[in-house]
Enzyme design. Sequence first.
Site, short mmCIF file in Angstrom:
data_model
loop_
_atom_site.label_atom_id
_atom_site.label_comp_id
_atom_site.label_asym_id
_atom_site.label_seq_id
_atom_site.Cartn_x
_atom_site.Cartn_y
_atom_site.Cartn_z
N LYS A 79 30.02 -59.56 -23.45
CA LYS A 79 29.52 -58.29 -22.92
C LYS A 79 28.96 -58.50 -21.51
O LYS A 79 28.27 -59.49 -21.25
CB LYS A 79 28.44 -57.75 -23.86
CG LYS A 79 27.87 -56.39 -23.49
CD LYS A 79 26.88 -55.92 -24.55
CE LYS A 79 26.28 -54.56 -24.22
NZ LYS A 79 25.37 -54.07 -25.28
N SER A 154 26.28 -49.59 -26.47
CA SER A 154 26.73 -50.05 -25.16
C SER A 154 27.71 -51.23 -25.21
O SER A 154 28.22 -51.66 -24.18
CB SER A 154 25.52 -50.44 -24.30
OG SER A 154 24.77 -51.47 -24.91
N SER A 178 23.47 -50.67 -30.67
CA SER A 178 24.49 -50.91 -29.64
C SER A 178 25.53 -51.96 -29.99
O SER A 178 26.52 -52.08 -29.28
CB SER A 178 23.81 -51.30 -28.31
OG SER A 178 23.29 -50.16 -27.68
#
Length: 457
Positions: A79, A154, A178
């Site tokens: 990420k 996210s 998330s």
Amino acid sequence: MDIAFSTTAALAAAIATRKVSAVEALDAHLAQIDNHNGAVNAVISLDREGARDRAKRADATLARGEALGPLHGVPFTLKDMHETAGMKTTVGFPAFADYVAKRDSPVVARLKAAGGVLMGKTNVATMLGDWQSDNPLFGRTGNPWNLQRTAGGSSGGAAAALCSGMTPFDVGSDMQDSIRLPAAFCGVYGLKPTEHRVSLAGAFPDPSGAARSVRQMSCLGPLARSVEDLALIYQIIAGPDGSDTDLAPVPVEGMPKLDPKTLRIAFAPTFPGLPVASEISAAVESLARRLQSAGATVEEAKRRKLDLHDDLKQGGALIGMMMEAAQPEPPEEPTPVSRWFEALARRDRSILAWDQFFETWDALLCPVAMTTAFPHCDPGAPIQVDGKEQSYWMLPAYGAVFNYSGHPALSLPCGQDRDGLPIGLQLVGKRWSESRLLGVAKAIEPLAGGFRRPPGY
């Protein structure tokens, strides 16, 4: 061997036994990225040549007969929030567009030390602040099951890359669902460990060396296509690291093999006052029945003496205080420090109530989110759930409850809805007992259905 859709564990074993080379493994994933990333937009900041050099070195190490790590030669993504030496870390925020850290975060360093070959970063919501992965630097990530739907956020780029065969695993962050929400939307697995289990050092761009303000509720954890892979990555990244002093010195144990007949599972098709799609609540009830038929002790969870709406409100207030502390200049009327301690005391009551609940149950089975993947929309726009408009800000409620309490929770795929979109369910367990929670999930995995490859990939 279908390299691009192999599990991390199977791919590592194939490389170790020379059935597949590290370069072949890398090339298979790069081919998936070349074929599909233009439409999905999950992988950004791709380090193609650097990854190839690392894969070649991994093959040379194996040829020399040297000791191998558990991820030797396995390609992976991260990420776009982890500080990585020589690679940009932007969190989708223009001010960080060219930021390159001087060193790897502890999590990145552990994955590399285990032999992993970092390929690139995956897309995020701007500053990790939304449940859709869209930002002004890299644009919007689509859901491989339906590109008109969100992959979530996210950690949406991570989940989308996984389900489309672009990477075998990723490590996301989870302050309000998330990891688990994108995993559910894309039909993969995602683990939020107990708070203070995995280092947060270097988990966000920090060009100026500012004091870390996010010290509560946020966690790092793996996303993968199997429970076994979650356990593998979790064991590598968890535990004290000499950088994050909040980490508890609790042993990181291996995932136990559990018989479904020994399990005690509480289930909740919905939480009082929180909306959820009927197909999701039905999936909870259906899996609970299958567990009962398999011999597990299964009961619907009793209502506790907790106001979950207030928990969510208080969790939001805590996040607001941490964000206030992160600003370059204090507000004209800063929040009194006494409010911070009052908020922590309120949180303690919720943590202890859930601790008491998990003295009786191995796990709680419940929804991850109020809906499956929804059409791309402006943040804050109402979300349709069974034909009724619901508040956008309630999207992560089922997951955020356990960010507030700090308990470990994971998302596992469990079939599809009428639109052919993945349904993800949540398993929650006792604090500091991720390994047992993973063991419960492994025992349940065959009953839930597991990962399915989306059509066209």
